[in-house]
Motif scaffolding. Structure first.
Motif, PDB file in Angstrom:
ATOM      1  N   PHE A 105     -72.023  15.832  20.676  1.00 56.71           N
ATOM      2  CA  PHE A 105     -72.671  14.556  20.372  1.00 56.71           C
ATOM      3  C   PHE A 105     -72.234  14.037  19.001  1.00 56.71           C
ATOM      4  O   PHE A 105     -72.069  12.836  18.824  1.00 56.71           O
ATOM      5  N   HIS A 106     -72.072  14.944  18.032  1.00 57.30           N
ATOM      6  CA  HIS A 106     -71.607  14.536  16.705  1.00 57.30           C
ATOM      7  C   HIS A 106     -70.221  13.886  16.776  1.00 57.30           C
ATOM      8  O   HIS A 106     -69.904  13.000  15.981  1.00 57.30           O
ATOM      9  N   MET A 107     -69.395  14.359  17.696  1.00 55.75           N
ATOM     10  CA  MET A 107     -68.018  13.885  17.761  1.00 55.75           C
ATOM     11  C   MET A 107     -67.935  12.417  18.188  1.00 55.75           C
ATOM     12  O   MET A 107     -67.004  11.717  17.793  1.00 55.75           O
ATOM     13  N   ILE A 108     -68.899  11.944  18.948  1.00 51.07           N
ATOM     14  CA  ILE A 108     -68.846  10.556  19.421  1.00 51.07           C
ATOM     15  C   ILE A 108     -68.885   9.581  18.238  1.00 51.07           C
ATOM     16  O   ILE A 108     -67.971   8.773  18.067  1.00 51.07           O
ATOM     17  N   PRO A 109     -69.918   9.640  17.384  1.00 50.34           N
ATOM     18  CA  PRO A 109     -69.885   8.727  16.236  1.00 50.34           C
ATOM     19  C   PRO A 109     -68.811   9.091  15.215  1.00 50.34           C
ATOM     20  O   PRO A 109     -68.307   8.210  14.507  1.00 50.34           O
ATOM     21  N   ALA A 110     -68.449  10.367  15.144  1.00 47.76           N
ATOM     22  CA  ALA A 110     -67.385  10.752  14.196  1.00 47.76           C
ATOM     23  C   ALA A 110     -66.083  10.055  14.562  1.00 47.76           C
ATOM     24  O   ALA A 110     -65.425   9.455  13.701  1.00 47.76           O
ATOM     25  N   TRP A 111     -65.713  10.116  15.832  1.00 48.77           N
ATOM     26  CA  TRP A 111     -64.488   9.431  16.269  1.00 48.77           C
ATOM     27  C   TRP A 111     -64.641   7.923  16.087  1.00 48.77           C
ATOM     28  O   TRP A 111     -63.744   7.246  15.581  1.00 48.77           O
ATOM     29  N   THR A 112     -65.788   7.401  16.527  1.00 56.66           N
ATOM     30  CA  THR A 112     -65.994   5.952  16.504  1.00 56.66           C
ATOM     31  C   THR A 112     -65.930   5.395  15.084  1.00 56.66           C
ATOM     32  O   THR A 112     -65.161   4.468  14.798  1.00 56.66           O
ATOM     33  N   GLU A 113     -66.752   5.944  14.209  1.00 51.82           N
ATOM     34  CA  GLU A 113     -66.840   5.401  12.851  1.00 51.82           C
ATOM     35  C   GLU A 113     -65.544   5.611  12.067  1.00 51.82           C
ATOM     36  O   GLU A 113     -65.140   4.753  11.300  1.00 51.82           O
ATOM     37  N   THR A 114     -64.905   6.748  12.274  1.00 50.52           N
ATOM     38  CA  THR A 114     -63.663   7.004  11.549  1.00 50.52           C
ATOM     39  C   THR A 114     -62.534   6.108  12.046  1.00 50.52           C
ATOM     40  O   THR A 114     -61.848   5.456  11.252  1.00 50.52           O
ATOM     41  N   LEU A 115     -62.354   6.066  13.348  1.00 47.91           N
ATOM     42  CA  LEU A 115     -61.188   5.372  13.892  1.00 47.91           C
ATOM     43  C   LEU A 115     -61.350   3.860  14.025  1.00 47.91           C
ATOM     44  O   LEU A 115     -60.366   3.158  14.247  1.00 47.91           O
ATOM     45  N   THR A 116     -62.586   3.350  13.879  1.00 50.57           N
ATOM     46  CA  THR A 116     -62.750   1.894  13.846  1.00 50.57           C
ATOM     47  C   THR A 116     -62.871   1.382  12.412  1.00 50.57           C
ATOM     48  O   THR A 116     -62.999   0.172  12.203  1.00 50.57           O
ATOM     49  N   ARG A 117     -62.820   2.288  11.428  1.00 47.88           N
ATOM     50  CA  ARG A 117     -62.900   1.890  10.012  1.00 47.88           C
ATOM     51  C   ARG A 117     -61.637   2.224   9.225  1.00 47.88           C
ATOM     52  O   ARG A 117     -61.382   1.626   8.188  1.00 47.88           O
ATOM     53  N   LEU A 118     -60.900   3.219   9.674  1.00 53.03           N
ATOM     54  CA  LEU A 118     -59.755   3.706   8.896  1.00 53.03           C
ATOM     55  C   LEU A 118     -58.448   3.560   9.658  1.00 53.03           C
ATOM     56  O   LEU A 118     -58.435   3.737  10.877  1.00 53.03           O
ATOM     57  N   PRO A 119     -57.354   3.310   8.995  1.00 52.57           N
ATOM     58  CA  PRO A 119     -57.290   2.892   7.594  1.00 52.57           C
ATOM     59  C   PRO A 119     -57.961   1.536   7.425  1.00 52.57           C
ATOM     60  O   PRO A 119     -57.988   0.718   8.346  1.00 52.57           O
ATOM     61  N   SER A 120     -58.485   1.297   6.238  1.00 54.41           N
ATOM     62  CA  SER A 120     -59.334   0.126   6.020  1.00 54.41           C
ATOM     63  C   SER A 120     -58.621  -1.197   6.279  1.00 54.41           C
ATOM     64  O   SER A 120     -59.245  -2.164   6.710  1.00 54.41           O
ATOM     65  N   ASP A 121     -57.320  -1.256   6.050  1.00 49.32           N
ATOM     66  CA  ASP A 121     -56.599  -2.522   6.264  1.00 49.32           C
ATOM     67  C   ASP A 121     -56.180  -2.731   7.715  1.00 49.32           C
ATOM     68  O   ASP A 121     -55.911  -3.859   8.116  1.00 49.32           O
ATOM     69  N   ALA A 122     -56.142  -1.675   8.507  1.00 49.97           N
ATOM     70  CA  ALA A 122     -55.762  -1.789   9.921  1.00 49.97           C
ATOM     71  C   ALA A 122     -56.290  -0.577  10.689  1.00 49.97           C
ATOM     72  O   ALA A 122     -55.556   0.359  10.977  1.00 49.97           O
ATOM     73  N   PRO A 123     -57.593  -0.579  11.047  1.00 55.83           N
ATOM     74  CA  PRO A 123     -58.171   0.574  11.750  1.00 55.83           C
ATOM     75  C   PRO A 123     -57.402   0.918  13.024  1.00 55.83           C
ATOM     76  O   PRO A 123     -56.784   0.051  13.649  1.00 55.83           O
ATOM     77  N   GLU A 129     -65.298  -0.021  22.036  1.00 61.69           N
ATOM     78  CA  GLU A 129     -65.053  -0.163  23.470  1.00 61.69           C
ATOM     79  C   GLU A 129     -63.579   0.001  23.844  1.00 61.69           C
ATOM     80  O   GLU A 129     -63.231  -0.080  25.019  1.00 61.69           O
ATOM     81  N   ASP A 130     -62.727   0.225  22.868  1.00 61.80           N
ATOM     82  CA  ASP A 130     -61.298   0.394  23.145  1.00 61.80           C
ATOM     83  C   ASP A 130     -61.108   1.531  24.150  1.00 61.80           C
ATOM     84  O   ASP A 130     -61.641   2.625  23.966  1.00 61.80           O
ATOM     85  N   PRO A 131     -60.382   1.293  25.238  1.00 58.22           N
ATOM     86  CA  PRO A 131     -60.187   2.324  26.269  1.00 58.22           C
ATOM     87  C   PRO A 131     -59.574   3.621  25.721  1.00 58.22           C
ATOM     88  O   PRO A 131     -59.889   4.705  26.205  1.00 58.22           O
ATOM     89  N   ARG A 132     -58.735   3.519  24.709  1.00 62.34           N
ATOM     90  CA  ARG A 132     -58.132   4.735  24.141  1.00 62.34           C
ATOM     91  C   ARG A 132     -59.183   5.571  23.407  1.00 62.34           C
ATOM     92  O   ARG A 132     -59.139   6.800  23.442  1.00 62.34           O
ATOM     93  N   LEU A 133     -60.129   4.914  22.786  1.00 54.82           N
ATOM     94  CA  LEU A 133     -61.220   5.636  22.131  1.00 54.82           C
ATOM     95  C   LEU A 133     -62.130   6.262  23.188  1.00 54.82           C
ATOM     96  O   LEU A 133     -62.568   7.410  23.036  1.00 54.82           O
ATOM     97  N   GLN A 134     -62.361   5.545  24.257  1.00 57.49           N
ATOM     98  CA  GLN A 134     -63.149   6.087  25.358  1.00 57.49           C
ATOM     99  C   GLN A 134     -62.464   7.333  25.938  1.00 57.49           C
ATOM    100  O   GLN A 134     -63.126   8.317  26.273  1.00 57.49           O
ATOM    101  N   ALA A 135     -61.146   7.300  26.020  1.00 60.77           N
ATOM    102  CA  ALA A 135     -60.392   8.462  26.501  1.00 60.77           C
ATOM    103  C   ALA A 135     -60.549   9.641  25.545  1.00 60.77           C
ATOM    104  O   ALA A 135     -60.626  10.801  25.982  1.00 60.77           O
ATOM    105  N   LEU A 136     -60.611   9.364  24.260  1.00 55.02           N
ATOM    106  CA  LEU A 136     -60.814  10.419  23.270  1.00 55.02           C
ATOM    107  C   LEU A 136     -62.186  11.064  23.445  1.00 55.02           C
ATOM    108  O   LEU A 136     -62.322  12.281  23.321  1.00 55.02           O
ATOM    109  N   TYR A 137     -63.203  10.258  23.759  1.00 57.64           N
ATOM    110  CA  TYR A 137     -64.524  10.819  24.074  1.00 57.64           C
ATOM    111  C   TYR A 137     -64.417  11.747  25.285  1.00 57.64           C
ATOM    112  O   TYR A 137     -65.001  12.831  25.301  1.00 57.64           O
ATOM    113  N   GLY A 138     -63.703  11.288  26.296  1.00 61.13           N
ATOM    114  CA  GLY A 138     -63.535  12.097  27.498  1.00 61.13           C
ATOM    115  C   GLY A 138     -62.823  13.408  27.213  1.00 61.13           C
ATOM    116  O   GLY A 138     -63.229  14.466  27.709  1.00 61.13           O
TER     117      GLY A 138
END
Length: 176
Positions: A105-123, A129-138
């Motif tokens: 459960f921790h990994m879901i927001p960890a992936w989400t918050e990290t990969l939708t925020r970093l790098p700050s100029d181009a996450p 909702e990005d399908p690739r992020l959804q695949a990472l959850y899977g």
């Protein structure tokens, strides 16, 4: 990208501590257990992470992250009850897999918050909702399932050894 509030900074910092403690417990003991130092640190910081998360509304109002916090707290309570033997013969299995499930459960927001925020100029991902992020959850869930199966197999082997019925045929490891 929205800047983090002081509560958001504390929440993020404590969740990183939880992730590191959980990973250390899993690596060292093959489980997250309240009977170990890393396990205790993980459990307390996970509870604090959930509670502080309830005060964060960066994405509008009550949402999926808040729901995940409630589910995590319920799972922790069930695992804790199981650790007290309240679920009979299934207790040890429910405790072990339950605490591991909270790490997933921790990994879901960890992936989400990290990969939708970093790098700050181009996450890496524009939205959660990005399908690739959804695949990472899977993929993370598949890793959890493999780990949980290994934990159950190890617990069964330990149970057979205690019962005097340990098999000498093949390789049976009590630590996966």
């Amino acid at each position: 990208m929205t800047a983090l509030t002081p509560l958001g900074i504390f929440h993020t910092a404590i969740s990183v501590v939880a992730l590191l403690a959980g990973a250390a417990a899993l690596i060292r003991n093959r489980e997250i257990s309240p009977r170990s130092g890393f396990g205790q640190l993980y459990l307390w910081t996970t509870v604090i992470t959930c509670l502080t998360g309830f005060g964060i509304f960066q994405h509008g109002g009550w949402g999926k992250p808040h729901q995940l916090g409630v589910i995590t707290l319920i799972t922790l309570a069930i695992a804790f009850a199981a650790g007290r033997g309240m679920l009979g013969r299934a207790s040890r299995y429910v405790e072990t897999v339950g605490y591991s499930l909270t790490f997933f459960f921790h990994m879901i927001p960890a992936w989400t918050e990290t990969l939708t925020r970093l790098p700050s100029d181009a996450p890496v991902f524009a939205t959660a909702e990005d399908p690739r992020l959804q695949a990472l959850y899977g993929l993370s869930f598949i890793v959890f399932l493999i780990g949980a199966a290994a934990q159950v197999r190890s617990l069964r082997a330990q149970q057979r050894q205690r019962a005097g019925g340990a098999s000498t045929v093949g390789f049976v490891s009590s630590r996966w």
